[in-house]
Design a protein around this motif. Structure first.
Motif, mmCIF file in Angstrom:
data_model
loop_
_atom_site.group_PDB
_atom_site.id
_atom_site.type_symbol
_atom_site.label_atom_id
_atom_site.label_comp_id
_atom_site.label_asym_id
_atom_site.label_seq_id
_atom_site.Cartn_x
_atom_site.Cartn_y
_atom_site.Cartn_z
ATOM 1 N N SER A 164 0.842 -1.191 0.000
ATOM 2 C CA SER A 164 0.000 0.000 0.000
ATOM 3 C C SER A 164 0.877 1.241 0.000
ATOM 4 O O SER A 164 1.921 1.293 0.646
ATOM 5 C CB SER A 164 -0.918 0.010 1.229
ATOM 6 N N GLU A 183 -15.127 -2.557 -4.503
ATOM 7 C CA GLU A 183 -13.682 -2.496 -4.740
ATOM 8 C C GLU A 183 -13.044 -1.365 -3.952
ATOM 9 O O GLU A 183 -11.986 -1.529 -3.335
ATOM 10 C CB GLU A 183 -13.408 -2.305 -6.235
ATOM 11 N N SER A 187 -10.255 -1.519 -0.864
ATOM 12 C CA SER A 187 -8.998 -0.782 -0.969
ATOM 13 C C SER A 187 -8.767 0.088 0.270
ATOM 14 O O SER A 187 -7.662 0.134 0.822
ATOM 15 C CB SER A 187 -9.005 0.087 -2.236
ATOM 16 N N ASP A 257 0.701 4.822 -5.499
ATOM 17 C CA ASP A 257 -0.028 3.595 -5.789
ATOM 18 C C ASP A 257 0.703 2.738 -6.823
ATOM 19 O O ASP A 257 1.175 3.240 -7.849
ATOM 20 C CB ASP A 257 -1.428 3.952 -6.307
ATOM 21 N N PRO A 262 -8.007 -2.211 -7.834
ATOM 22 C CA PRO A 262 -8.362 -2.304 -6.416
ATOM 23 C C PRO A 262 -8.065 -3.701 -5.863
ATOM 24 O O PRO A 262 -8.480 -4.705 -6.440
ATOM 25 C CB PRO A 262 -9.876 -2.017 -6.415
#
Length: 298
Positions: A164, A183, A187, A257, A262
């Motif tokens: 993450s 999703e 996440s 990211d 997701p």
């Protein structure tokens, strides 16, 4: 990784496609099923990779593997391990892996994201198992990073790779479908669990470092070693800080990211090769931080 096959691990990860991992369906057709997707292709790949001979080599290597899962029936964090003498804990349950088939099922369960992927009956083929029908999913539901498990197992230096991102990317688009909202929720949940998992162990490590520095300061002021240890051993309040050395926790985490959709359930070889490069950049940034600050742990 435990057998030193990093090249094989990278090749496997950066070459698979969606259909080699999951069979995807329309959510409307799966409302009465135990998952939106099925993971038969992933199960087949795990069976092909982790053969009985492979499991034997793993056992003979002396390396201890810990696979975290969450039991849907008991709601407990259950850690399946190849360790011969694992440490018991009040926070999670330990289960020793006794066969190659159980190992394969535990690997599958530890990667099974609930709702999206089906739960796994890890102990279905274990002789004498009391609850062979219990279902297990990804341990990240309860424990994403697992630093506490590593500490309990006796580790004093831990290399932690977090997927993450440090910087959460905001998405201003309106969420208009049930699937997209699900999703997004997963996440957010993963990001939150990761942050909580890191908070406790990092502060525990900082507490140990603080105590160590206080002891050094007391010693420099003439307090004897015996007196110092006597001051810090409090029988009335026994705790995990007594007689413990500071931990070295190396935290390697991407700034932004990684991609992969997701929950990381989009498998595109080109994108996954890009993820590996982002991971290398995160490692280089961490090493540069060590060199510039002359410290070797967080």
């Amino acid at each position: 990784m435990a057998l030193g096959e990093l090249g094989k691990l990278e090749q496997l990860y950066t070459s698979v496609t969606d259909e080699q991992i999951l069979i995807k369906y329309n959510i409307g057709k799966r409302l009465n099923a135990h998952s939106i997707f099925t993971a038969g292709p992933l199960a087949d790949k795990i069976d092909a990779l982790y053969t009985d001979d492979y499991f034997k080599r793993l056992q003979q290597s002396g390396k201890e593997i810990y696979l975290t899962t969450t039991c849907l029936q008991t709601e407990e964090l259950v850690v399946f391990t190849t360790a011969q003498n694992p440490v018991e804990s009040s926070y999670y349950k330990i289960r020793k892996i006794i066969s190659a088939d159980q190992f394969r099922r535990a690997v599958l369960a530890s990667s099974s994201q609930p709702v999206f992927m089906p739960p796994v009956k890890v102990n279905k083929t274990v002789p004498g198992e009391s609850f062979p029908e219990h279902q297990f999913v990804d341990g990240g539901v309860r424990e994403y990073a697992g630093l506490g498990i590593a500490t309990d197992a006796g580790a004093n230096e831990i290399f932690t790779i977090i997927h993450s991102a440090r910087n959460v990317k905001q998405d201003n688009a309106e969420q208009t479908s049930l699937f997209n909202i699900l999703e997004k929720t997963i996440s957010i949940f993963i990001t939150d669990v990761a942050a909580n998992d890191l908070y406790g162990p990092l502060h525990y490590s900082q507490g140990l470092s603080y105590i160590s520095q206080v002891k050094q300061k007391m010693k420099s002021m003439g307090v004897t070693d015996a007196d110092i240890e006597d001051y810090f051993n409090v029988d009335e309040i026994p705790g995990t800080y007594q007689n413990k050395e500071p931990l070295k926790i190396h935290l390697i985490q991407p700034e932004d990211d990684l991609g992969g959709g997701p929950g990381g359930l989009v498998f595109n070889p080109a994108e996954m090769q890009g993820m590996v490069l982002k991971g290398q950049l995160a490692l280089q940034s961490y090493v540069a931080h060590l060199n510039s600050n002359e410290v070797d742990w967080v």
